[in-house]
Design a protein around this motif. Structure first.
Motif, short mmCIF file in Angstrom:
data_model
loop_
_atom_site.label_atom_id
_atom_site.label_comp_id
_atom_site.label_asym_id
_atom_site.label_seq_id
_atom_site.Cartn_x
_atom_site.Cartn_y
_atom_site.Cartn_z
N GLN A 41 4.29 -12.52 -4.57
CA GLN A 41 4.85 -11.21 -4.88
C GLN A 41 5.93 -11.40 -5.94
O GLN A 41 6.85 -12.19 -5.76
N LEU A 45 5.03 -6.75 -7.27
CA LEU A 45 3.60 -6.74 -7.58
C LEU A 45 2.89 -7.93 -6.94
O LEU A 45 3.47 -9.01 -6.78
N SER A 46 1.62 -7.73 -6.58
CA SER A 46 0.79 -8.81 -6.04
C SER A 46 0.13 -9.53 -7.20
O SER A 46 -0.71 -8.96 -7.91
N VAL A 47 0.51 -10.78 -7.40
CA VAL A 47 0.01 -11.56 -8.53
C VAL A 47 -0.92 -12.66 -8.02
O VAL A 47 -0.58 -13.38 -7.08
N LEU A 97 -0.47 -6.64 -16.80
CA LEU A 97 0.12 -5.81 -15.75
C LEU A 97 -0.90 -4.90 -15.08
O LEU A 97 -0.76 -4.55 -13.91
N HIS A 100 -2.26 -6.46 -11.98
CA HIS A 100 -1.28 -6.60 -10.92
C HIS A 100 -0.93 -5.25 -10.29
O HIS A 100 -0.79 -5.14 -9.07
N VAL A 101 -0.81 -4.23 -11.12
CA VAL A 101 -0.46 -2.90 -10.61
C VAL A 101 -1.61 -2.35 -9.75
O VAL A 101 -1.39 -1.86 -8.63
N ARG A 103 -4.08 -4.02 -8.32
CA ARG A 103 -4.25 -4.84 -7.12
C ARG A 103 -3.18 -4.49 -6.08
O ARG A 103 -3.48 -4.35 -4.89
N SER A 104 -1.94 -4.34 -6.52
CA SER A 104 -0.86 -4.01 -5.60
C SER A 104 -1.08 -2.65 -4.94
O SER A 104 -0.88 -2.49 -3.73
N GLN A 105 -1.50 -1.69 -5.74
CA GLN A 105 -1.76 -0.34 -5.23
C GLN A 105 -2.83 -0.37 -4.15
O GLN A 105 -2.69 0.25 -3.08
#
Length: 311
Positions: A41, A45-47, A97, A100-101, A103-105
């Protein structure tokens, strides 16, 4: 080969071989099992660095000169972050990004990582199957002379400078293999399982730490072929050779093969490295994968070795 091929991979070197494999045989025949031990994290964000490197590579979006990130990416986000005093030690390009955005969502609404990756791969026209090693959280921790460091803090922030004492994978004991992994390895149509020339300790061991995966490899009817990560006794990129010395190992293909004891049936070794003391059958080829042709050559050599072992 007309059947399926599975490859365990992580990092830039692994992605290069997966790309070569997808050109050596039909890409739809390839299943890549990807390390997620270095996922973390960052900035909320989940990277997933290794997963994203593979997605960029297979879709033709990778920044090949840089070795990570997207080609022709821009850096307005990082510039803005830096101007506000934000942490800028981990670089995130503007295009990068997007992964990452999204994937996080999706993770926040409960979607498993495997489903998200499959959707990204489909959106970019990737025919190979890209499977995370697990949908559970497994975090690589590096025990060093500076204390215990999260993987990205060791690898990126400290540039692999601390001396490594040991490596552990938090969460691995209770993790489950990602959907489709055991089935791919155990598939009667699987003709070979390859271990990419990724860092054995930071990229491959996390995958093997997930209960069930190592056992499936050991019981596979398909030959398991490791491609040595050493070229001329050195690591092409990354801290593999440095880590081997710090862990008290000889920097040789034989030491890597011994590390994979009980898992591999043979090893493909760089033509500049000796074959002496290898505990498994082997073959040699130029494994320095500079061009696409080089990557295809190494993939074909690994498959040829698998055929020899099968026969």
């Amino acid at each position: 080969m007309s059947g399926q091929v599975v490859i365990l991979t992580g990092g830039v070197g692994g992605a290069k071989l997966v790309l070569g494999l997808c050109h050596a045989i039909p890409a739809k025949s390839v299943t890549a099992i990807v390390n997620t031990g270095d996922d973390f994290q960052h900035l909320g964000l989940s990277v997933s660095p290794d997963v994203d490197t593979l997605l960029y590579t297979l879709s033709g979006k990778a920044n090949t000169a840089q070795g990570w990130g997207r080609e022709a990416d821009t850096w307005e986000f990082m510039s803005g972050l830096r101007s506000l005093g934000g942490e800028d030690w981990f670089q995130l390009g503007d295009g990068d990004l997007a992964l990452h955005v999204l994937r996080s969502q999706r993770r926040q609404r409960g979607d498993p990582l495997s489903t998200i990756i499959a959707d990204f791969a489909s959106a970019w026209g990737i025919a190979a199957q890209v499977l995370p090693m697990t949908d559970d959280v497994v975090a690589t921790k590096v025990e060093t002379d500076e204390g215990i460091l999260d993987f990205q803090h060791y690898f990126v922030r400290r540039r692999c400078e601390p001396i490594v004492r040991a490596i552990r994978f938090e969460g691995a004991a209770t993790a489950r293999p990602g959907p489709g992994i055991i089935e791919a390895i155990s598939n009667p149509d699987c003709e070979a399982v390859l271990i990419a020339p990724s860092n054995p300790f930071l990229s491959v061991d996390p995958i093997l730490s997930v209960p069930g995966i190592k056992e499936a490899l050991a019981g596979s009817r398909a030959p398991v072929i490791a491609v040595s990560p050493l070229v001329g006794g050195k690591a092409v990129k990354g801290p593999t050779a440095k880590m081997m010395k710090e862990l008290g190992l000889d920097v040789t293909a034989a030491a890597v093969a011994t590390h994979y004891a009980g898992v591999i049936d043979a090893m493909l070794v760089d033509e500049r490295d000796p074959l002496r003391d290898l505990p498994v059958p082997s073959a040699r080829v130029d494994t320095l994968m500079t061009t696409l042709s080089d990557r295809i050559l190494v993939a074909r050599a690994a498959l040829q070795l698998a055929r020899a072992i099968r026969s």
